[in-house]
Design an enzyme around this catalytic site. Structure first.
Site, PDB file in Angstrom:
ATOM      1  N   TYR A  67       0.819  -1.212   0.000  1.00 18.56           N
ATOM      2  CA  TYR A  67       0.000   0.000   0.000  1.00 18.56           C
ATOM      3  C   TYR A  67       0.855   1.265   0.000  1.00 18.56           C
ATOM      4  O   TYR A  67       0.514   2.249  -0.651  1.00 18.56           O
ATOM      5  CB  TYR A  67      -1.011  -0.002   1.154  1.00 18.56           C
ATOM      6  N   ARG A  70       1.729   1.953  -3.427  1.00 17.53           N
ATOM      7  CA  ARG A  70       0.578   2.453  -4.199  1.00 17.53           C
ATOM      8  C   ARG A  70       0.184   3.866  -3.771  1.00 17.53           C
ATOM      9  O   ARG A  70      -0.238   4.683  -4.593  1.00 17.53           O
ATOM     10  CB  ARG A  70      -0.606   1.495  -4.045  1.00 17.53           C
ATOM     11  N   ASP A 104      -8.142   5.685  -5.579  1.00 18.97           N
ATOM     12  CA  ASP A 104      -7.300   6.882  -5.714  1.00 18.97           C
ATOM     13  C   ASP A 104      -8.170   8.130  -5.548  1.00 18.97           C
ATOM     14  O   ASP A 104      -9.382   8.030  -5.337  1.00 18.97           O
ATOM     15  CB  ASP A 104      -6.552   6.865  -7.061  1.00 18.97           C
ATOM     16  N   HIS A 119     -15.246   1.497  -2.946  1.00 16.12           N
ATOM     17  CA  HIS A 119     -14.209   0.627  -2.380  1.00 16.12           C
ATOM     18  C   HIS A 119     -13.268   1.347  -1.428  1.00 16.12           C
ATOM     19  O   HIS A 119     -12.177   0.862  -1.149  1.00 16.12           O
ATOM     20  CB  HIS A 119     -13.431  -0.061  -3.507  1.00 16.12           C
ATOM     21  N   CYS A 127      -8.230   2.450  12.189  1.00 20.88           N
ATOM     22  CA  CYS A 127      -7.839   1.515  13.244  1.00 20.88           C
ATOM     23  C   CYS A 127      -8.676   0.239  13.163  1.00 20.88           C
ATOM     24  O   CYS A 127      -9.886   0.289  12.976  1.00 20.88           O
ATOM     25  CB  CYS A 127      -8.012   2.164  14.613  1.00 20.88           C
ATOM     26  N   CYS A 150      -5.838   4.159  20.463  1.00 17.89           N
ATOM     27  CA  CYS A 150      -5.903   2.958  21.312  1.00 17.89           C
ATOM     28  C   CYS A 150      -4.653   2.081  21.223  1.00 17.89           C
ATOM     29  O   CYS A 150      -4.535   1.109  21.960  1.00 17.89           O
ATOM     30  CB  CYS A 150      -7.150   2.137  20.966  1.00 17.89           C
ATOM     31  N   THR A 188     -13.706  -0.465 -16.567  1.00 17.70           N
ATOM     32  CA  THR A 188     -13.864  -1.496 -15.524  1.00 17.70           C
ATOM     33  C   THR A 188     -14.045  -2.863 -16.168  1.00 17.70           C
ATOM     34  O   THR A 188     -14.709  -2.985 -17.198  1.00 17.70           O
ATOM     35  CB  THR A 188     -15.034  -1.194 -14.561  1.00 17.70           C
ATOM     36  N   SER A 189     -13.438  -3.881 -15.549  1.00 17.88           N
ATOM     37  CA  SER A 189     -13.581  -5.239 -16.066  1.00 17.88           C
ATOM     38  C   SER A 189     -14.966  -5.785 -15.742  1.00 17.88           C
ATOM     39  O   SER A 189     -15.420  -6.751 -16.337  1.00 17.88           O
ATOM     40  CB  SER A 189     -12.508  -6.150 -15.461  1.00 17.88           C
TER      41      SER A 189
HETATM   42  P1  NAD Z   1      -9.739  -3.993 -13.337  1.00 19.42           P
HETATM   43  O1  NAD Z   1      -8.280  -3.850 -13.134  1.00 19.42           O
HETATM   44  O2  NAD Z   1     -10.378  -5.262 -13.025  1.00 19.42           O
HETATM   45  O3  NAD Z   1     -10.050  -3.678 -14.873  1.00 19.42           O
HETATM   46  C1  NAD Z   1      -9.518  -2.578 -15.551  1.00 19.42           C
HETATM   47  C2  NAD Z   1     -10.290  -2.394 -16.845  1.00 19.42           C
HETATM   48  O4  NAD Z   1      -9.866  -1.185 -17.458  1.00 19.42           O
HETATM   49  C3  NAD Z   1     -10.077  -3.515 -17.861  1.00 19.42           C
HETATM   50  O5  NAD Z   1     -11.336  -3.886 -18.383  1.00 19.42           O
HETATM   51  C4  NAD Z   1      -9.222  -2.850 -18.953  1.00 19.42           C
HETATM   52  O6  NAD Z   1      -9.486  -3.357 -20.239  1.00 19.42           O
HETATM   53  C5  NAD Z   1      -9.653  -1.410 -18.850  1.00 19.42           C
HETATM   54  N1  NAD Z   1      -8.663  -0.389 -19.253  1.00 19.42           N
HETATM   55  C6  NAD Z   1      -7.334  -0.398 -19.044  1.00 19.42           C
HETATM   56  N2  NAD Z   1      -6.776   0.743 -19.499  1.00 19.42           N
HETATM   57  C7  NAD Z   1      -7.791   1.497 -19.996  1.00 19.42           C
HETATM   58  C8  NAD Z   1      -7.860   2.785 -20.593  1.00 19.42           C
HETATM   59  N3  NAD Z   1      -6.769   3.538 -20.772  1.00 19.42           N
HETATM   60  N4  NAD Z   1      -9.067   3.243 -21.008  1.00 19.42           N
HETATM   61  C9  NAD Z   1     -10.185   2.486 -20.856  1.00 19.42           C
HETATM   62  N5  NAD Z   1     -10.180   1.257 -20.286  1.00 19.42           N
HETATM   63  C10 NAD Z   1      -9.002   0.770 -19.852  1.00 19.42           C
HETATM   64  O7  NAD Z   1     -10.381  -2.793 -12.557  1.00 19.42           O
HETATM   65  P2  NAD Z   1     -11.786  -2.647 -11.849  1.00 19.42           P
HETATM   66  O8  NAD Z   1     -12.853  -3.141 -12.751  1.00 19.42           O
HETATM   67  O9  NAD Z   1     -11.825  -1.264 -11.352  1.00 19.42           O
HETATM   68  O10 NAD Z   1     -11.793  -3.645 -10.595  1.00 19.42           O
HETATM   69  C11 NAD Z   1     -10.694  -3.939  -9.796  1.00 19.42           C
HETATM   70  C12 NAD Z   1     -10.600  -3.404  -8.394  1.00 19.42           C
HETATM   71  O11 NAD Z   1      -9.357  -2.775  -8.439  1.00 19.42           O
HETATM   72  C13 NAD Z   1     -11.512  -2.338  -7.900  1.00 19.42           C
HETATM   73  O12 NAD Z   1     -12.099  -2.818  -6.764  1.00 19.42           O
HETATM   74  C14 NAD Z   1     -10.605  -1.148  -7.497  1.00 19.42           C
HETATM   75  O13 NAD Z   1     -10.865  -0.764  -6.156  1.00 19.42           O
HETATM   76  C15 NAD Z   1      -9.227  -1.689  -7.551  1.00 19.42           C
HETATM   77  N6  NAD Z   1      -8.168  -0.831  -8.148  1.00 19.42           N
HETATM   78  C16 NAD Z   1      -8.198   0.514  -8.044  1.00 19.42           C
HETATM   79  C17 NAD Z   1      -7.197   1.268  -8.632  1.00 19.42           C
HETATM   80  C18 NAD Z   1      -7.275   2.770  -8.500  1.00 19.42           C
HETATM   81  O14 NAD Z   1      -7.838   3.265  -7.528  1.00 19.42           O
HETATM   82  N7  NAD Z   1      -6.745   3.538  -9.459  1.00 19.42           N
HETATM   83  C19 NAD Z   1      -6.161   0.651  -9.327  1.00 19.42           C
HETATM   84  C20 NAD Z   1      -6.154  -0.743  -9.395  1.00 19.42           C
HETATM   85  C21 NAD Z   1      -7.175  -1.476  -8.819  1.00 19.42           C
HETATM   86 ZN    ZN Z   2      -7.647   2.575  17.701  1.00 25.22          ZN
END
Ligand code: NAD
Ligand code: ZN
Length: 246
Positions: A67, A70, A104, A119, A127, A150, A188-189
């Protein structure tokens, strides 16, 4: 492609209640890796070793190190044209609510105001015992960080695999999905539940689904218009078209 963008723009201009659902793909062009897809984070790291409550209880330090890496990445990233395009659509009064799975802060920094974070937030630590919360403007130094209230340990305030989503966020998200007449699904996937169900709810209640993704997702089969490509390229063109028509 420009025909499809124009079609999507027409649907959006006519809409009364447009919402958006975003995933990691919208932040990919800001340099934050996605979880799935070719350069997914987890081609290098196993999710089950890092993003579960069990992993954290077993080895909080390793999970925190991941983390911390990240958090640094998020703090040095900037919103890209896709985040800005959604904020602009909101300013225009067209986009009513943005629902994100991202942890993010790039939507906020781009200026989006009506944001539902399903999420959690990677820049908040919480905590494990007393619920004390702390904003992080840098990764914590001593890992795992201790609760000043705590003395137990702090964890990232994000939703891990197997954990329930924040109740208020999920209620608001599904309520807005039932009311929406169009949903714009970006990067999103669609395989993480319950977030992946939101476009299905819109569809089942008679709304339209417009998707922007570099490749097909679990949502694609129910989309009315699929715009293939990078969100940072497609969304600004879509917003320009909407401005022309509005
Ligand atoms: P995922 O990683 O499962 O899927 C990413 C999707 O984005 C894929 O379908 C891919 O084809 C598509 N993609 C990649 N680059 C792209 C672009 N430039 N333009 C358009 N589409 C693009 O992500 P998800 O569906 O968000 O699910 C995964 C989990 O990952 C979530 O719960 C999230 O909290 C977490 N996550 C968050 C971050 C962040 O906050 N930036 C980063 C990684 C994972
Ligand atoms: Zn605490």
């Amino acid at each position: 492609m420009s025909d499809l963008i124009e079609k999507a723009a027409k649907i959006i201009v006519k809409s009364k209640n447009l919402i958006a659902l975003t995933g990691a793909g919208i932040s990919a062009e800001s340099g934050i890796p996605t979880f799935r897809g070719e350069e997914g984070l987890w081609s290098k790291y196993k999710p089950e070793e890092l993003a579960t409550p069990e992993a954290f209880m077993r080895n909080p330090r390793i999970v925190w190190e991941w983390y911390a890496w990240r958090i640094d990445m998020v703090l040095s990233a900037k919103p890209n044209p896709a985040h800005r395009a959604l904020a602009e659509l909101e300013d225009m009064g067209i986009l009513k609510i943005t629902i994100t799975q991202n942890v993010d802060n790039l939507h906020e920094r781009a200026g989006t105001k009506k944001l539902i974070k399903l999420h959690g937030d990677i820049l908040t630590a919480r905590c494990v015992s007393c619920g004390y919360k702390q904003h992080l403007s840098a990764p914590p130094k001593d890992l795992p960080p201790k609760c000043p209230s705590c003395g137990d340990i702090l964890r990232p305030d994000v939703v891990w695999f197997g954990e329930p989503l924040p109740a208020k966020a999920i209620e608001e998200a599904f309520e807005s999905a039932r009311r929406a007449d169009v949903i714009l699904v970006v990067g999103t996937s669609g395989v993480v539940y319950p977030a992946g169900l939101i476009p299905h709810v819109v569809k089942n209640y008679g709304g339209k689904v417009i998707e922007v993704n570099v490749s097909e997702s679990a949502i694609t089969e129910i989309t009315d218009i699929f715009l293939r490509g990078h969100a940072g390229k497609i969304l600004p063109v879509l917003v320009l078209k909407i401005k022309e028509l509005a």
